[in-house]
Design a protein around this motif. Structure first.
Motif, PDB file in Angstrom:
ATOM      1  N   VAL A  53       0.868  -1.168   0.000  1.00  0.00           N
ATOM      2  CA  VAL A  53       0.000   0.000   0.000  1.00  0.00           C
ATOM      3  C   VAL A  53       0.913   1.228   0.000  1.00  0.00           C
ATOM      4  CG1 VAL A  53      -1.742   1.300   1.276  1.00  0.00           C
ATOM      5  CG2 VAL A  53      -1.811  -1.195   1.278  1.00  0.00           C
ATOM      6  N   PRO A  54       0.771   2.109  -0.992  1.00  0.00           N
ATOM      7  CA  PRO A  54       1.669   3.261  -1.047  1.00  0.00           C
ATOM      8  C   PRO A  54       1.388   4.280   0.052  1.00  0.00           C
ATOM      9  CG  PRO A  54       0.009   3.447  -2.750  1.00  0.00           C
ATOM     10  CD  PRO A  54      -0.189   2.103  -2.094  1.00  0.00           C
ATOM     11  N   PHE A  55       2.422   5.010   0.411  1.00  0.00           N
ATOM     12  CA  PHE A  55       2.323   6.082   1.396  1.00  0.00           C
ATOM     13  C   PHE A  55       1.288   7.105   0.946  1.00  0.00           C
ATOM     14  CE2 PHE A  55       3.797  10.409   2.442  1.00  0.00           C
ATOM     15  CZ  PHE A  55       3.729  10.356   3.818  1.00  0.00           C
ATOM     16  N   ASN A  56       1.292   7.408  -0.324  1.00  0.00           N
ATOM     17  CA  ASN A  56       0.413   8.400  -0.924  1.00  0.00           C
ATOM     18  C   ASN A  56      -0.080   7.791  -2.237  1.00  0.00           C
ATOM     19  OD1 ASN A  56       0.054  10.607  -3.014  1.00  0.00           O
ATOM     20  ND2 ASN A  56       0.345  11.889  -1.214  1.00  0.00           N
ATOM     21  N   PRO A  57      -1.313   8.040  -2.642  1.00  0.00           N
ATOM     22  CA  PRO A  57      -1.812   7.435  -3.889  1.00  0.00           C
ATOM     23  C   PRO A  57      -0.988   7.811  -5.124  1.00  0.00           C
ATOM     24  CG  PRO A  57      -3.611   8.468  -2.681  1.00  0.00           C
ATOM     25  CD  PRO A  57      -2.337   8.832  -1.971  1.00  0.00           C
ATOM     26  N   ASN A  58      -0.271   8.932  -5.064  1.00  0.00           N
ATOM     27  CA  ASN A  58       0.458   9.424  -6.234  1.00  0.00           C
ATOM     28  C   ASN A  58       1.951   9.107  -6.216  1.00  0.00           C
ATOM     29  OD1 ASN A  58      -1.902  10.729  -7.281  1.00  0.00           O
ATOM     30  ND2 ASN A  58      -1.619  12.254  -5.691  1.00  0.00           N
ATOM     31  N   ILE A  59       2.497   8.800  -5.048  1.00  0.00           N
ATOM     32  CA  ILE A  59       3.935   8.571  -4.944  1.00  0.00           C
ATOM     33  C   ILE A  59       4.227   7.776  -3.675  1.00  0.00           C
ATOM     34  CG2 ILE A  59       4.309  10.791  -3.789  1.00  0.00           C
ATOM     35  CD1 ILE A  59       7.035  10.923  -5.283  1.00  0.00           C
ATOM     36  N   THR A  60       5.181   6.877  -3.769  1.00  0.00           N
ATOM     37  CA  THR A  60       5.531   6.062  -2.608  1.00  0.00           C
ATOM     38  C   THR A  60       6.612   6.750  -1.778  1.00  0.00           C
ATOM     39  OG1 THR A  60       7.298   4.863  -3.742  1.00  0.00           O
ATOM     40  CG2 THR A  60       5.057   3.940  -3.913  1.00  0.00           C
ATOM     41  N   MET A  61       6.738   6.324  -0.535  1.00  0.00           N
ATOM     42  CA  MET A  61       7.810   6.847   0.298  1.00  0.00           C
ATOM     43  C   MET A  61       9.161   6.421  -0.279  1.00  0.00           C
ATOM     44  SD  MET A  61       8.850   8.774   2.672  1.00  0.00           S
ATOM     45  CE  MET A  61       7.416   9.227   3.620  1.00  0.00           C
ATOM     46  N   ALA A  62       9.212   5.230  -0.861  1.00  0.00           N
ATOM     47  CA  ALA A  62      10.460   4.786  -1.498  1.00  0.00           C
ATOM     48  C   ALA A  62      10.877   5.762  -2.605  1.00  0.00           C
ATOM     49  CB  ALA A  62      10.289   3.382  -2.056  1.00  0.00           C
ATOM     50  N   GLU A  63       9.906   6.276  -3.344  1.00  0.00           N
ATOM     51  CA  GLU A  63      10.218   7.273  -4.381  1.00  0.00           C
ATOM     52  C   GLU A  63      10.672   8.588  -3.751  1.00  0.00           C
ATOM     53  OE1 GLU A  63       7.429   6.509  -8.155  1.00  0.00           O
ATOM     54  OE2 GLU A  63       6.321   6.585  -6.246  1.00  0.00           O
ATOM     55  N   PHE A  64      10.035   8.997  -2.649  1.00  0.00           N
ATOM     56  CA  PHE A  64      10.479  10.203  -1.946  1.00  0.00           C
ATOM     57  C   PHE A  64      11.920  10.045  -1.473  1.00  0.00           C
ATOM     58  CE2 PHE A  64       5.915  11.392  -1.051  1.00  0.00           C
ATOM     59  CZ  PHE A  64       5.964  12.620  -1.688  1.00  0.00           C
ATOM     60  N   ILE A  65      12.244   8.872  -0.942  1.00  0.00           N
ATOM     61  CA  ILE A  65      13.613   8.619  -0.475  1.00  0.00           C
ATOM     62  C   ILE A  65      14.596   8.743  -1.639  1.00  0.00           C
ATOM     63  CG2 ILE A  65      15.169   6.851   0.452  1.00  0.00           C
ATOM     64  CD1 ILE A  65      12.717   5.855   2.117  1.00  0.00           C
ATOM     65  N   ALA A  66      14.268   8.109  -2.748  1.00  0.00           N
ATOM     66  CA  ALA A  66      15.141   8.184  -3.925  1.00  0.00           C
ATOM     67  C   ALA A  66      15.310   9.632  -4.389  1.00  0.00           C
ATOM     68  CB  ALA A  66      14.589   7.319  -5.048  1.00  0.00           C
ATOM     69  N   LEU A  67      14.220  10.387  -4.433  1.00  0.00           N
ATOM     70  CA  LEU A  67      14.294  11.790  -4.835  1.00  0.00           C
ATOM     71  C   LEU A  67      15.125  12.612  -3.858  1.00  0.00           C
ATOM     72  CD1 LEU A  67      10.608  12.413  -5.973  1.00  0.00           C
ATOM     73  CD2 LEU A  67      12.647  12.384  -7.441  1.00  0.00           C
ATOM     74  N   SER A  68      15.018  12.309  -2.570  1.00  0.00           N
ATOM     75  CA  SER A  68      15.756  13.079  -1.559  1.00  0.00           C
ATOM     76  C   SER A  68      17.262  12.838  -1.637  1.00  0.00           C
ATOM     77  CB  SER A  68      15.255  12.735  -0.149  1.00  0.00           C
ATOM     78  OG  SER A  68      15.737  11.472   0.268  1.00  0.00           O
ATOM     79  N   ARG A  69      17.666  11.748  -2.276  1.00  0.00           N
ATOM     80  CA  ARG A  69      19.093  11.404  -2.373  1.00  0.00           C
ATOM     81  C   ARG A  69      19.739  11.907  -3.668  1.00  0.00           C
ATOM     82  NH1 ARG A  69      18.401   5.313   0.018  1.00  0.00           N
ATOM     83  NH2 ARG A  69      18.180   5.957   2.188  1.00  0.00           N
ATOM     84  N   ARG A  70      18.951  12.473  -4.533  1.00  0.00           N
ATOM     85  CA  ARG A  70      19.510  13.000  -5.782  1.00  0.00           C
ATOM     86  C   ARG A  70      20.375  14.223  -5.508  1.00  0.00           C
ATOM     87  NH1 ARG A  70      15.173  13.180 -10.533  1.00  0.00           N
ATOM     88  NH2 ARG A  70      16.470  14.997 -10.860  1.00  0.00           N
ATOM     89  N   ARG A  71      21.319  14.469  -6.380  1.00  0.00           N
ATOM     90  CA  ARG A  71      22.203  15.629  -6.211  1.00  0.00           C
ATOM     91  C   ARG A  71      21.449  16.948  -6.274  1.00  0.00           C
ATOM     92  NH1 ARG A  71      27.351  14.762  -9.916  1.00  0.00           N
ATOM     93  NH2 ARG A  71      27.553  16.969  -9.411  1.00  0.00           N
ATOM     94  N   ASP A  72      20.364  16.979  -7.029  1.00  0.00           N
ATOM     95  CA  ASP A  72      19.587  18.211  -7.175  1.00  0.00           C
ATOM     96  C   ASP A  72      18.398  18.281  -6.210  1.00  0.00           C
ATOM     97  OD1 ASP A  72      18.152  16.182  -8.428  1.00  0.00           O
ATOM     98  OD2 ASP A  72      17.500  17.444 -10.100  1.00  0.00           O
ATOM     99  N   ALA A  73      18.411  17.444  -5.182  1.00  0.00           N
ATOM    100  CA  ALA A  73      17.304  17.406  -4.209  1.00  0.00           C
ATOM    101  C   ALA A  73      17.269  18.666  -3.364  1.00  0.00           C
ATOM    102  CB  ALA A  73      17.448  16.178  -3.312  1.00  0.00           C
ATOM    103  N   LEU A  74      16.100  18.922  -2.792  1.00  0.00           N
ATOM    104  CA  LEU A  74      15.965  20.024  -1.840  1.00  0.00           C
ATOM    105  C   LEU A  74      16.923  19.802  -0.679  1.00  0.00           C
ATOM    106  CD1 LEU A  74      12.079  20.196  -1.565  1.00  0.00           C
ATOM    107  CD2 LEU A  74      13.558  21.877  -2.659  1.00  0.00           C
ATOM    108  N   ASP A  75      17.502  20.867  -0.185  1.00  0.00           N
ATOM    109  CA  ASP A  75      18.360  20.790   0.994  1.00  0.00           C
ATOM    110  C   ASP A  75      17.458  20.619   2.212  1.00  0.00           C
ATOM    111  OD1 ASP A  75      20.111  21.111   3.101  1.00  0.00           O
ATOM    112  OD2 ASP A  75      20.709  23.143   2.559  1.00  0.00           O
ATOM    113  N   PRO A  76      17.551  19.488   2.923  1.00  0.00           N
ATOM    114  CA  PRO A  76      16.664  19.280   4.068  1.00  0.00           C
ATOM    115  C   PRO A  76      17.007  20.165   5.260  1.00  0.00           C
ATOM    116  CG  PRO A  76      18.212  17.484   3.901  1.00  0.00           C
ATOM    117  CD  PRO A  76      18.425  18.352   2.703  1.00  0.00           C
TER     118      PRO A  76
END
Length: 105
Positions: A53-76
């Motif tokens: 079951v996805p975290f959100n109907p439009n995007i999974t937390m796994a996808e958020f994690i992958a996006l957060s690790r990209r070089r161009d990701a938002l600075d947390p």
């Protein structure tokens, strides 16, 4: 340089004061959470994988994690140290995932 911290007072950060990993949040807030609270994000991703079951109907937390690790990701800004009994919650989640899901409300 001013200190940065999670929450609505962080100009470049979260836009809300509620749960840092709310499934109803805009795209930006869970993305920041994945960078700020990686242990919690990984736990969410585990629940997604096991329960399918996805975290959100439009995007999974796994996808958020992958996006957060990209070089161009938002600075947390900061990585949040889980100061509460995270290990206990983690054990409880793992125990719950070993049982069949209960979809009753």
């Amino acid at each position: 340089m001013a200190a940065r911290y999670p929450g609505a007072k962080d100009r470049r950060g979260s836009r809300r004061c509620s749960c840092s990993d709310c499934a109803l949040a805009n795209h930006r807030d869970p993305l920041l959470t994945a960078g700020r609270r990686p242990r919690l994000a990984e736990l969410w991703a585990l629940v997604e994988r096991v329960r399918q079951v996805p975290f959100n109907p439009n995007i999974t937390m796994a996808e958020f994690i992958a996006l957060s690790r990209r070089r161009d990701a938002l600075d947390p800004g900061v990585e949040v140290e889980e100061t509460w009994d995270f290990e206990r919650m983690e054990r409880d989640v793992h125990a719950a995932l070993r049982r069949p899901p209960s979809w009753e409300l």
